[in-house]
Design an enzyme around this catalytic site. Sequence first.
Site, PDB file in Angstrom:
ATOM      1  N   LYS A   3     -11.751  19.853   7.951  1.00 48.35           N
ATOM      2  CA  LYS A   3     -11.030  20.170   9.184  1.00 48.35           C
ATOM      3  C   LYS A   3     -10.558  21.632   9.194  1.00 48.35           C
ATOM      4  O   LYS A   3     -10.721  22.355  10.178  1.00 48.35           O
ATOM      5  CB  LYS A   3      -9.827  19.228   9.299  1.00 48.35           C
ATOM      6  CG  LYS A   3      -8.820  19.617  10.345  1.00 48.35           C
ATOM      7  CD  LYS A   3      -9.361  19.425  11.735  1.00 48.35           C
ATOM      8  CE  LYS A   3      -8.375  19.934  12.764  1.00 48.35           C
ATOM      9  NZ  LYS A   3      -8.638  19.444  14.093  1.00 48.35           N
ATOM     10  N   ARG A  33     -13.783  29.163  13.331  1.00 50.68           N
ATOM     11  CA  ARG A  33     -13.629  29.588  14.730  1.00 50.68           C
ATOM     12  C   ARG A  33     -12.676  30.784  14.817  1.00 50.68           C
ATOM     13  O   ARG A  33     -12.941  31.755  15.512  1.00 50.68           O
ATOM     14  CB  ARG A  33     -13.113  28.410  15.556  1.00 50.68           C
ATOM     15  CG  ARG A  33     -13.411  28.551  17.028  1.00 50.68           C
ATOM     16  CD  ARG A  33     -13.491  27.216  17.708  1.00 50.68           C
ATOM     17  NE  ARG A  33     -13.415  27.348  19.149  1.00 50.68           N
ATOM     18  CZ  ARG A  33     -14.462  27.560  19.944  1.00 50.68           C
ATOM     19  NH1 ARG A  33     -15.663  27.659  19.441  1.00 50.68           N
ATOM     20  NH2 ARG A  33     -14.300  27.668  21.247  1.00 50.68           N
ATOM     21  N   HIS A  86     -30.496  36.528  19.735  1.00 57.36           N
ATOM     22  CA  HIS A  86     -31.030  36.315  18.398  1.00 57.36           C
ATOM     23  C   HIS A  86     -30.900  34.821  18.077  1.00 57.36           C
ATOM     24  O   HIS A  86     -29.836  34.242  18.316  1.00 57.36           O
ATOM     25  CB  HIS A  86     -30.227  37.166  17.396  1.00 57.36           C
ATOM     26  CG  HIS A  86     -30.774  37.133  16.003  1.00 57.36           C
ATOM     27  ND1 HIS A  86     -30.759  35.989  15.233  1.00 57.36           N
ATOM     28  CD2 HIS A  86     -31.345  38.088  15.236  1.00 57.36           C
ATOM     29  CE1 HIS A  86     -31.297  36.252  14.053  1.00 57.36           C
ATOM     30  NE2 HIS A  86     -31.667  37.528  14.036  1.00 57.36           N
ATOM     31  N   CYS A 128      -3.843  24.710  17.047  1.00 62.11           N
ATOM     32  CA  CYS A 128      -4.819  24.370  16.007  1.00 62.11           C
ATOM     33  C   CYS A 128      -5.389  25.628  15.374  1.00 62.11           C
ATOM     34  O   CYS A 128      -5.125  25.937  14.223  1.00 62.11           O
ATOM     35  CB  CYS A 128      -5.963  23.556  16.601  1.00 62.11           C
ATOM     36  SG  CYS A 128      -5.386  22.157  17.550  1.00 62.11           S
TER      37      CYS A 128
HETATM   38  N1  SAJ Z   1     -10.768  31.564  22.213  1.00 59.78           N
HETATM   39  C1  SAJ Z   1     -11.199  32.881  22.279  1.00 59.78           C
HETATM   40  N2  SAJ Z   1     -12.543  33.117  22.243  1.00 59.78           N
HETATM   41  C2  SAJ Z   1     -13.453  32.112  22.156  1.00 59.78           C
HETATM   42  C3  SAJ Z   1     -13.003  30.785  22.054  1.00 59.78           C
HETATM   43  C4  SAJ Z   1     -11.644  30.535  22.087  1.00 59.78           C
HETATM   44  O1  SAJ Z   1     -10.405  33.821  22.365  1.00 59.78           O
HETATM   45  O2  SAJ Z   1     -14.644  32.428  22.149  1.00 59.78           O
HETATM   46  C5  SAJ Z   1      -9.321  31.273  22.227  1.00 59.78           C
HETATM   47  C6  SAJ Z   1      -8.902  30.307  23.339  1.00 59.78           C
HETATM   48  O3  SAJ Z   1      -8.682  30.970  24.555  1.00 59.78           O
HETATM   49  C7  SAJ Z   1      -7.637  29.739  22.746  1.00 59.78           C
HETATM   50  C8  SAJ Z   1      -7.932  29.686  21.242  1.00 59.78           C
HETATM   51  O4  SAJ Z   1      -9.000  30.592  21.035  1.00 59.78           O
HETATM   52  O5  SAJ Z   1      -6.536  30.592  22.970  1.00 59.78           O
HETATM   53  C9  SAJ Z   1      -8.306  28.332  20.706  1.00 59.78           C
HETATM   54  O6  SAJ Z   1      -9.156  27.663  21.605  1.00 59.78           O
HETATM   55  P1  SAJ Z   1     -10.417  26.796  21.176  1.00 59.78           P
HETATM   56  O7  SAJ Z   1     -11.073  26.359  22.412  1.00 59.78           O
HETATM   57  O8  SAJ Z   1     -11.217  27.543  20.186  1.00 59.78           O
HETATM   58  O9  SAJ Z   1      -9.807  25.597  20.331  1.00 59.78           O
HETATM   59  P2  SAJ Z   1      -8.691  24.460  20.551  1.00 59.78           P
HETATM   60  O10 SAJ Z   1      -7.487  24.899  19.797  1.00 59.78           O
HETATM   61  O11 SAJ Z   1      -8.523  24.075  21.965  1.00 59.78           O
HETATM   62  O12 SAJ Z   1      -9.402  23.234  19.810  1.00 59.78           O
HETATM   63  C10 SAJ Z   1      -9.853  23.389  18.485  1.00 59.78           C
HETATM   64  C11 SAJ Z   1     -11.245  22.793  18.368  1.00 59.78           C
HETATM   65  N3  SAJ Z   1     -11.884  23.241  17.144  1.00 59.78           N
HETATM   66  C12 SAJ Z   1     -13.084  23.857  17.146  1.00 59.78           C
HETATM   67  O13 SAJ Z   1     -13.704  24.074  18.150  1.00 59.78           O
HETATM   68  C13 SAJ Z   1     -13.626  24.246  15.807  1.00 59.78           C
HETATM   69  C14 SAJ Z   1     -11.180  21.293  18.411  1.00 59.78           C
HETATM   70  O14 SAJ Z   1     -12.438  20.717  18.136  1.00 59.78           O
HETATM   71  C15 SAJ Z   1     -10.151  20.781  17.404  1.00 59.78           C
HETATM   72  O15 SAJ Z   1     -10.013  19.379  17.475  1.00 59.78           O
HETATM   73  C16 SAJ Z   1      -8.816  21.389  17.738  1.00 59.78           C
HETATM   74  O16 SAJ Z   1      -8.940  22.797  17.601  1.00 59.78           O
HETATM   75  C17 SAJ Z   1      -7.788  20.845  16.791  1.00 59.78           C
HETATM   76  O17 SAJ Z   1      -7.023  19.953  17.188  1.00 59.78           O
HETATM   77  O18 SAJ Z   1      -7.780  21.245  15.625  1.00 59.78           O
END
Ligand code: SAJ
Length: 434
Positions: free
Chosen positions: A215, A222, A253, A269
């Site tokens: 996890k 990410r 790519h 998260c």
């Molecule tokens: N964000 C960016 N750029 C991106 C993607 C996201 O700046 O390319 C930002 C978003 O705007 C946000 C933050 O990152 O502020 C987090 O957003 P997110 O969509 O990456 O993740 P969460 O927190 O909504 O959900 C994540 C998910 N984990 C992954 O995708 C690896 C989800 O599957 C998990 O269940 C969740 O965390 C959790 O509960 O841990």
Amino acid sequence: MNFQKICVIGLGYIGLPTASTFATHGLKVVGVDINPQVIETLRSGNIHIHEPGLRTVVEAAVRSGNLTVSDQPEEADVFLILVPTPFYEDKHGEYEGRKYRLADMRAVTAATEAILPHLRKGNLVILESTSPPRTTVDLVKPILERSGLKAGVDFYLCYSPERVFPGQILRELIENARVVGGVTPESAEAGCELYAIFVKGEIIATDATTAEMVKLMENTTRDVNIALANEFARLAEKFGVDVWEAISLANRHPRINILNPGPGVGGHCISVDPWFFVETAPELTPLIYHARQVNDGQPHFVLEKVKQVLGSLKGKKIAALGLAYKADVDDLRESPAAEVVRLLQKEGAQVKAWEPFKPDAHLPEIHMTASLDSATEDADALLLLVKHTEFTKLDPMEIISKSTARTVIDFVNGWDRVQWESAGFTVFRLGVHR
Ligand code: SAJ
């Protein structure tokens, strides 16, 4: 195993959907929460969370008679712990001058202690809260063994991370692959059997600490990749390149998938979980630590960009569009957009914020408006901070006819530059020098 009754402790973003889904799949579920408001809201037939499709599932679960709510656990076949694991606001660790966050595990401890009087031979206990490595064996297990029962012998004990994506929780709960880590193989097997009640994705057994690490690795990956995208945006501005174009070209790519830069990383998260690694092994995690620094520093980078465009912010009227932590959710916790608003205000800007998913929210120090128009009507500039679908669909001709603003700064690549410029706006974007 014969699972008839399950106690779900913590009715938040994951607990409530999980409890309801077990209930609609035939189990008797007692949903437990220590917050009286949550219990009251659910008892009156409402829900306290915005998540597409959740209301329907909760209603079905309650109507079937399978879901009830309570402020304390009771005897059951299974206990599921889904309580928050934030970090302490006021305590830090330090390693070689690097300050790091410390996980606040008090809710997990309290939930485990609340189960203790009800624990019986043959029970299954599963922790789902995101936790530092070894929490199941070093924190949860010793508490439960105070009962005199032995984990893996008298009762089963597992860690199984939730992996659902806010906004798509109900679908992902069922369809995603599920990792179930047991303190013994028999525990893992029992956990797999439980999730098979509704999970359609693959269910994979492992040990508890591996499951915890899986996890944290997912969310850390990410975070580090978003930090990289944010650094690319800074570099692109320096070199006169459009980062969005460069990313889309690099992503052609076959083995590259660069994420999107933005105003920072929010939610509870991605911006929290990497600290669980840093806390438990600061000497091994310089990359994870620095990625956190980059993402936490992104609202400051946004502020600098706004200053570059508007000059001194004293008395400038700014409409901030979006306060949620990401697109199309109503969750304002740990929101980088809110942090940006506060930083702008510190520089003397008068900011009005519009959050269509939570127009009535109260955030300390932030002036939220009741409509898009009231945020934009007398603004000097519009800032796009969250890529809500409804923002991407805005008609710039209509906006310009109702607003004094002629400048927009887009931090999420949500607006088409040509379209907004032909409507009469001057458009600036994150990751693009002009
Ligand atoms: N964000 C960016 N750029 C991106 C993607 C996201 O700046 O390319 C930002 C978003 O705007 C946000 C933050 O990152 O502020 C987090 O957003 P997110 O969509 O990456 O993740 P969460 O927190 O909504 O959900 C994540 C998910 N984990 C992954 O995708 C690896 C989800 O599957 C998990 O269940 C969740 O965390 C959790 O509960 O841990």
